[in-house]
Design a protein around this motif. Structure first.
Motif, PDB file in Angstrom:
ATOM      1  N   SER A 199       0.828  -1.203   0.000  1.00  0.00           N
ATOM      2  CA  SER A 199       0.000   0.000   0.000  1.00  0.00           C
ATOM      3  C   SER A 199       0.862   1.252   0.000  1.00  0.00           C
ATOM      4  O   SER A 199       2.072   1.203   0.267  1.00  0.00           O
ATOM      5  N   ALA A 200       0.221   2.388  -0.305  1.00  0.00           N
ATOM      6  CA  ALA A 200       0.925   3.670  -0.230  1.00  0.00           C
ATOM      7  C   ALA A 200       1.521   3.856   1.156  1.00  0.00           C
ATOM      8  O   ALA A 200       2.681   4.272   1.310  1.00  0.00           O
ATOM      9  N   LEU A 201       0.735   3.533   2.182  1.00  0.00           N
ATOM     10  CA  LEU A 201       1.213   3.689   3.566  1.00  0.00           C
ATOM     11  C   LEU A 201       2.436   2.828   3.829  1.00  0.00           C
ATOM     12  O   LEU A 201       3.436   3.302   4.394  1.00  0.00           O
ATOM     13  N   ALA A 202       2.394   1.572   3.412  1.00  0.00           N
ATOM     14  CA  ALA A 202       3.532   0.672   3.640  1.00  0.00           C
ATOM     15  C   ALA A 202       4.763   1.137   2.873  1.00  0.00           C
ATOM     16  O   ALA A 202       5.889   1.040   3.381  1.00  0.00           O
ATOM     17  N   ASN A 203       4.579   1.651   1.651  1.00  0.00           N
ATOM     18  CA  ASN A 203       5.705   2.176   0.887  1.00  0.00           C
ATOM     19  C   ASN A 203       6.367   3.344   1.609  1.00  0.00           C
ATOM     20  O   ASN A 203       7.602   3.445   1.647  1.00  0.00           O
ATOM     21  N   VAL A 204       5.556   4.221   2.175  1.00  0.00           N
ATOM     22  CA  VAL A 204       6.111   5.393   2.855  1.00  0.00           C
ATOM     23  C   VAL A 204       6.791   4.998   4.160  1.00  0.00           C
ATOM     24  O   VAL A 204       7.778   5.623   4.572  1.00  0.00           O
ATOM     25  N   GLU A 205       6.315   3.943   4.792  1.00  0.00           N
ATOM     26  CA  GLU A 205       6.920   3.485   6.044  1.00  0.00           C
ATOM     27  C   GLU A 205       8.297   2.845   5.847  1.00  0.00           C
ATOM     28  O   GLU A 205       9.081   2.743   6.795  1.00  0.00           O
ATOM     29  N   LEU A 206       8.605   2.406   4.632  1.00  0.00           N
ATOM     30  CA  LEU A 206       9.812   1.597   4.403  1.00  0.00           C
ATOM     31  C   LEU A 206      11.102   2.229   4.940  1.00  0.00           C
ATOM     32  O   LEU A 206      11.876   1.537   5.634  1.00  0.00           O
TER      33      LEU A 206
ATOM     34  N   ALA B  85       4.226   8.244   8.674  1.00  0.00           N
ATOM     35  CA  ALA B  85       3.849   7.977   7.283  1.00  0.00           C
ATOM     36  C   ALA B  85       2.496   8.589   6.949  1.00  0.00           C
ATOM     37  O   ALA B  85       2.304   9.162   5.871  1.00  0.00           O
ATOM     38  N   LEU B  86       1.532   8.491   7.861  1.00  0.00           N
ATOM     39  CA  LEU B  86       0.228   9.101   7.632  1.00  0.00           C
ATOM     40  C   LEU B  86       0.345  10.619   7.509  1.00  0.00           C
ATOM     41  O   LEU B  86      -0.313  11.238   6.660  1.00  0.00           O
ATOM     42  N   ALA B  87       1.187  11.224   8.348  1.00  0.00           N
ATOM     43  CA  ALA B  87       1.386  12.670   8.281  1.00  0.00           C
ATOM     44  C   ALA B  87       2.021  13.076   6.948  1.00  0.00           C
ATOM     45  O   ALA B  87       1.661  14.097   6.350  1.00  0.00           O
ATOM     46  N   ALA B  88       2.973  12.265   6.468  1.00  0.00           N
ATOM     47  CA  ALA B  88       3.631  12.568   5.193  1.00  0.00           C
ATOM     48  C   ALA B  88       2.643  12.462   4.035  1.00  0.00           C
ATOM     49  O   ALA B  88       2.638  13.301   3.123  1.00  0.00           O
TER      50      ALA B  88
ATOM     51  N   GLU C  26      -6.706  10.104   1.537  1.00  0.00           N
ATOM     52  CA  GLU C  26      -7.769   9.172   1.148  1.00  0.00           C
ATOM     53  C   GLU C  26      -7.255   7.987   0.336  1.00  0.00           C
ATOM     54  O   GLU C  26      -8.046   7.165  -0.115  1.00  0.00           O
ATOM     55  N   ARG C  27      -5.950   7.905   0.132  1.00  0.00           N
ATOM     56  CA  ARG C  27      -5.400   6.843  -0.722  1.00  0.00           C
ATOM     57  C   ARG C  27      -4.358   6.000   0.006  1.00  0.00           C
ATOM     58  O   ARG C  27      -3.607   5.270  -0.626  1.00  0.00           O
ATOM     59  N   VAL C  28      -4.339   6.059   1.320  1.00  0.00           N
ATOM     60  CA  VAL C  28      -3.247   5.422   2.060  1.00  0.00           C
ATOM     61  C   VAL C  28      -3.223   3.904   1.908  1.00  0.00           C
ATOM     62  O   VAL C  28      -2.156   3.282   1.998  1.00  0.00           O
ATOM     63  N   HIS C  29      -4.367   3.284   1.668  1.00  0.00           N
ATOM     64  CA  HIS C  29      -4.413   1.821   1.570  1.00  0.00           C
ATOM     65  C   HIS C  29      -4.427   1.321   0.123  1.00  0.00           C
ATOM     66  O   HIS C  29      -4.575   0.128  -0.120  1.00  0.00           O
ATOM     67  N   HIS C  30      -4.260   2.221  -0.834  1.00  0.00           N
ATOM     68  CA  HIS C  30      -4.226   1.841  -2.243  1.00  0.00           C
ATOM     69  C   HIS C  30      -2.825   1.395  -2.635  1.00  0.00           C
ATOM     70  O   HIS C  30      -1.829   1.983  -2.220  1.00  0.00           O
TER      71      HIS C  30
ATOM     72  N   LEU D 104      -3.303   3.694  -8.325  1.00  0.00           N
ATOM     73  CA  LEU D 104      -3.047   5.128  -8.276  1.00  0.00           C
ATOM     74  C   LEU D 104      -2.607   5.638  -9.651  1.00  0.00           C
ATOM     75  O   LEU D 104      -1.978   4.903 -10.419  1.00  0.00           O
ATOM     76  N   SER D 105      -2.918   6.891  -9.939  1.00  0.00           N
ATOM     77  CA  SER D 105      -2.427   7.514 -11.171  1.00  0.00           C
ATOM     78  C   SER D 105      -0.928   7.773 -11.050  1.00  0.00           C
ATOM     79  O   SER D 105      -0.342   7.674  -9.958  1.00  0.00           O
ATOM     80  N   GLY D 106      -0.305   8.120 -12.170  1.00  0.00           N
ATOM     81  CA  GLY D 106       1.122   8.424 -12.141  1.00  0.00           C
ATOM     82  C   GLY D 106       1.436   9.572 -11.200  1.00  0.00           C
ATOM     83  O   GLY D 106       2.414   9.521 -10.443  1.00  0.00           O
ATOM     84  N   GLY D 107       0.610  10.615 -11.238  1.00  0.00           N
ATOM     85  CA  GLY D 107       0.838  11.747 -10.347  1.00  0.00           C
ATOM     86  C   GLY D 107       0.697  11.368  -8.885  1.00  0.00           C
ATOM     87  O   GLY D 107       1.470  11.830  -8.032  1.00  0.00           O
ATOM     88  N   GLN D 108      -0.288  10.522  -8.581  1.00  0.00           N
ATOM     89  CA  GLN D 108      -0.463  10.068  -7.202  1.00  0.00           C
ATOM     90  C   GLN D 108       0.703   9.197  -6.758  1.00  0.00           C
ATOM     91  O   GLN D 108       1.167   9.296  -5.614  1.00  0.00           O
TER      92      GLN D 108
END
Length: 243
Positions: A103-110, A126-129, A137-141, A146-150
């Motif tokens: 997920s986006a969240l797990a990627n940011v936590e790495l 990670a949630l704050a970032a 609204e996309r933390v679990h995607h 996700l789009s390229g920009g996201q």
């Protein structure tokens, strides 16, 4: 007096030997102070990617010295160099470099996981970032959702989550459409206004215009180092990750 975030002195980089020798960098010297926003430009073969790899501690110069936040990179062993990369430098790549099935969240936590940060603190930061880059609204995607920009915004959040001294972005808008490019550049503008030190590689003049300073390379040498004319920037945002 505060040391510059980057201090590069007479750095050279050579590949090969004899007739096959390539001199990618030829005595590059520059300093980047805290809070600066620098665009490094140059045609293919100018040495900008080589310089980027050295600034990111992904490669070592043939000669010369390079300090990151006052630390002499050349004096570090592999273990300490890896620690410095993780703590002091946040990377944003053209191809996002996200882990596909996370997920986006797990990627940011790495980066925090690699740094030994506990799970609860990792999650909070990670949630704050992700909130800071507008993806609450996309933390679990996963990246495929996700789009390229996201995806690039997730990559920026991942780069920010360790509160690094330097944000290093390699063609961060190269794979994005016009709207996504605008969104990413707006985020970088806000980060700059908030005092973040940013160095980005780009071949696009309209991207470089967002930077406070433009450095141009030709044949491994700096041929231009100029300040952009001040422009009205975005209003400062509230303090967030690494602010």
């Amino acid at each position: 007096m505060t040391a510059p975030v980057l201090a590069v002195h007479e750095v050279t980089k050579e590949y090969g030997a004899g007739d096959a020798r390539v001199r990618a960098l030829r005595g590059v010297s520059l300093t980047v102070d805290r809070g600066d926003y620098v665009a490094i430009m140059g045609a293919s073969g100018s040495g900008k990617s080589t310089l980027m790899n050295i600034l990111g501690c992904l490669d070592v110069p043939t000669s010369g010295t390079y300090l990151v936040d006052g630390t002499d990179v050349g004096a570090l062993d592999e273990r300490r160099l890896a620690i410095l990369r993780n703590r002091k430098i946040g990377f944003v790549f053209q191809s996002f470099n996200l882990i596909p099935r996370m997920s986006a969240l797990a990627n940011v936590e790495l980066p925090l996981a690699y740094g030994g940060v506990r799970a609860g603190e990792r999650r909070r930061r990670a949630l704050a970032a992700l909130e800071r880059v507008g993806l609450s609204e996309r933390v679990h995607h996963e990246p495929s959702e996700l789009s390229g920009g996201q995806q690039q915004r997730v990559a920026i959040a991942r780069a920010l989550v360790t509160a690094p001294a330097l944000l290093l972005a390699d063609e961060p808008t190269g794979n994005l459409d016009t709207d996504s490019t605008r969104d990413v550049l707006t985020i970088l503008d806000h980060l700059s206004v908030g005092g973040r030190t940013i160095v980005l590689i780009t071949h696009e003049d309209d991207v470089a215009e967002h930077a406070k300073r433009v450095i141009r390379l030709v044949d491994g040498r700096i041929v231009e180092d100029r300040r952009n004319a001040p422009v009205d920037g975005p209003p400062p945002r509230r303090a967030g990750v690494g602010a």
